[in-house]
Motif scaffolding. Structure first.
Motif, PDB file in Angstrom:
ATOM      1  N   UNK A  20     -44.880 -71.285-123.821  1.00  0.00           N
ATOM      2  CA  UNK A  20     -45.927 -70.719-122.915  1.00  0.00           C
ATOM      3  C   UNK A  20     -45.223 -69.452-122.097  1.00  0.00           C
ATOM      4  N   UNK A  21     -44.040 -69.427-121.857  1.00  0.00           N
ATOM      5  CA  UNK A  21     -43.464 -68.197-121.339  1.00  0.00           C
ATOM      6  C   UNK A  21     -43.484 -67.030-122.185  1.00  0.00           C
ATOM      7  N   UNK A  22     -43.328 -67.086-123.526  1.00  0.00           N
ATOM      8  CA  UNK A  22     -43.457 -66.153-124.419  1.00  0.00           C
ATOM      9  C   UNK A  22     -44.954 -65.871-124.512  1.00  0.00           C
ATOM     10  N   UNK A  23     -45.842 -66.436-124.779  1.00  0.00           N
ATOM     11  CA  UNK A  23     -47.165 -66.207-124.886  1.00  0.00           C
ATOM     12  C   UNK A  23     -47.634 -65.427-123.454  1.00  0.00           C
ATOM     13  N   UNK A  24     -47.418 -65.981-122.160  1.00  0.00           N
ATOM     14  CA  UNK A  24     -48.148 -65.365-121.189  1.00  0.00           C
ATOM     15  C   UNK A  24     -47.430 -64.184-120.919  1.00  0.00           C
ATOM     16  N   UNK A  25     -46.115 -64.045-121.133  1.00  0.00           N
ATOM     17  CA  UNK A  25     -45.497 -62.643-120.956  1.00  0.00           C
ATOM     18  C   UNK A  25     -46.140 -61.656-121.855  1.00  0.00           C
ATOM     19  N   UNK A 246     -36.830 -61.734-124.540  1.00  0.00           N
ATOM     20  CA  UNK A 246     -36.775 -62.331-123.075  1.00  0.00           C
ATOM     21  C   UNK A 246     -35.765 -63.430-123.372  1.00  0.00           C
ATOM     22  N   UNK A 247     -35.359 -63.896-122.142  1.00  0.00           N
ATOM     23  CA  UNK A 247     -34.406 -64.747-122.034  1.00  0.00           C
ATOM     24  C   UNK A 247     -35.314 -66.200-122.402  1.00  0.00           C
ATOM     25  N   UNK A 248     -34.365 -67.344-122.760  1.00  0.00           N
ATOM     26  CA  UNK A 248     -34.946 -68.484-123.238  1.00  0.00           C
ATOM     27  C   UNK A 248     -35.210 -69.256-121.967  1.00  0.00           C
ATOM     28  N   UNK A 249     -36.249 -70.343-121.802  1.00  0.00           N
ATOM     29  CA  UNK A 249     -36.415 -71.295-121.010  1.00  0.00           C
ATOM     30  C   UNK A 249     -35.610 -72.299-121.642  1.00  0.00           C
ATOM     31  N   UNK A 250     -34.646 -72.805-120.399  1.00  0.00           N
ATOM     32  CA  UNK A 250     -33.722 -73.966-120.836  1.00  0.00           C
ATOM     33  C   UNK A 250     -34.140 -75.296-119.915  1.00  0.00           C
ATOM     34  N   UNK A 279     -47.641 -73.900-114.395  1.00  0.00           N
ATOM     35  CA  UNK A 279     -46.819 -73.634-115.324  1.00  0.00           C
ATOM     36  C   UNK A 279     -46.192 -72.228-115.387  1.00  0.00           C
ATOM     37  N   UNK A 280     -46.862 -71.214-114.793  1.00  0.00           N
ATOM     38  CA  UNK A 280     -46.613 -69.751-114.526  1.00  0.00           C
ATOM     39  C   UNK A 280     -45.270 -69.942-113.671  1.00  0.00           C
ATOM     40  N   UNK A 281     -45.567 -70.590-112.427  1.00  0.00           N
ATOM     41  CA  UNK A 281     -44.605 -70.800-111.510  1.00  0.00           C
ATOM     42  C   UNK A 281     -43.045 -71.252-112.231  1.00  0.00           C
ATOM     43  N   UNK A 282     -43.428 -72.385-113.229  1.00  0.00           N
ATOM     44  CA  UNK A 282     -42.250 -73.044-113.381  1.00  0.00           C
ATOM     45  C   UNK A 282     -41.587 -72.154-114.575  1.00  0.00           C
ATOM     46  N   UNK A 283     -42.074 -71.215-115.112  1.00  0.00           N
ATOM     47  CA  UNK A 283     -41.402 -70.282-116.004  1.00  0.00           C
ATOM     48  C   UNK A 283     -41.067 -68.886-115.252  1.00  0.00           C
ATOM     49  N   UNK A 284     -41.340 -69.006-114.078  1.00  0.00           N
ATOM     50  CA  UNK A 284     -40.748 -67.536-113.308  1.00  0.00           C
ATOM     51  C   UNK A 284     -41.874 -66.412-113.432  1.00  0.00           C
ATOM     52  N   UNK A 285     -43.164 -66.666-113.672  1.00  0.00           N
ATOM     53  CA  UNK A 285     -44.021 -65.585-113.910  1.00  0.00           C
ATOM     54  C   UNK A 285     -44.726 -65.664-112.531  1.00  0.00           C
TER      55      UNK A 285
END
Ligand code: GLU
Length: 285
Positions: A20-25, A246-250, A279-285
């Motif tokens: 989700x992070x990769x797609x949203x970014x 981009x950095x990976x979500x861990x 979800x955006x918040x969780x991945x830092x976006x």
């Protein structure tokens, strides 16, 4: 050229927070630049890909507010393109057939005189066992096909150092690869797996070119693999896009998320009542 990027999931499991992070970014970057965002389904591994996962990916992306601007590209429909590129490399003496099993490779690289086996972006660096076997004039279809990295380096000698632009958050740098980076750290990577007729590296390079991708946004776990992609782009006379790794979500223990990590699946968050903004918040976006 206007910014064109893509999200390229494999339909072998649920999308999790990292996807989700990769797609949203990538989607945010395309929208902020007035560019184009594409979706590509990387389903060359037909033994693991499932239509049900693909449907779930579409549904999760829509829920996240992600829209794509052109019809979805599906790798399983592009085998003739992959085969043609493989034939070009073969005909130019840049590839060889390999019948080694994983176990053969491990045995060859762990012989006492070999020291610690080197590991590259594709696993253990191939020890070259089949490279110098009797030269086959026609490309067999019952064996893996590997890139002959020494032949590739020789063919590209006028192009060195090979390079690509890497940037994240607008800080750009040029990454260079020299012949020894390729022979020592990459080796004879697999261009076509026996059971697939292609490989991730071949397909991704051909598809990024076919989709006119100017900017690849993906996880930093693929940073080293980009050197392989740049080599293939030069050999196949394809453009090299800009890369944004981009950095990976861990997870809480620092481990990167895996497909089987259902607890982080977007579906699970949805079922638990989360909204896309959570979800955006969780991945830092
Ligand atoms: N299918 C690949 C993955 O899910 C895509 C990698 C890429 O974006 O190049 O990791």
């Amino acid at each position: 050229m206007t910014f064109r990027t893509r999200f390229a999931p494999s339909p072998t499991g649920p999308l999790h927070l990292g996807h989700a992070y990769s797609a949203m970014l990538a989607h945010d970057m395309a929208r902020a630049r007035g560019g184009t965002f594409l979706l590509r389904i990387e389903d060359i591994d037909q033994s693991r890909s499932r239509l049900a996962w693909e449907a779930q990916i579409f549904d999760d992306l829509h829920w996240l507010g992600i829209t794509w601007d052109e019809p979805v590209m599906r790798q399983s429909e592009r085998m003739p393109v992959y085969r043609a590129a493989l034939a070009t490399l073969w005909d130019n003496g840049l590839a060889f057939a390999c019948t080694c099993s994983r176990r053969d490779i491990l045995a060859a690289t762990s012989a006492p005189q070999e020291g610690q086996p080197s590991v590259g972006p594709d696993g253990t660096i191939y020890p070259g066992t089949c490279r110098n076997k009797t030269v086959q004039s026609t490309q067999p279809d019952d064996a893996a096909i590997r890139l002959n990295i020494n032949a590739a380096v020789a063919a590209l000698r006028a192009d060195f150092p090979l390079s690509f632009q890497e940037s994240l958050h607008d800080v750009a740098r040029t990454v260079e690869c020299n012949p020894t980076d390729l022979t020592d750290d990459i080796g004879d990577i697999v261009l076509s797996r026996k059971d697939m007729g292609t490989s991730y590296h071949m397909s991704v390079v051909l598809d990024d070119a076919a989709q006119n991708i100017t900017d690849v946004v993906r996880g930093e776990d693929l940073f080293d693999a980009t050197k392989i992609h740049v080599v293939l782009q030069h050999l196949l006379k394809l453009p090299t896009p800009h890369y944004h790794h981009h950095p990976l979500i861990r997870d809480d223990t620092g481990k990167r998320l895996a497909k089987r990590d259902d607890a982080r699946a977007i579906r699970t968050y949805r079922d638990d009542g989360a909204c896309p903004a959570d979800i955006r918040k969780m991945v830092g976006l």
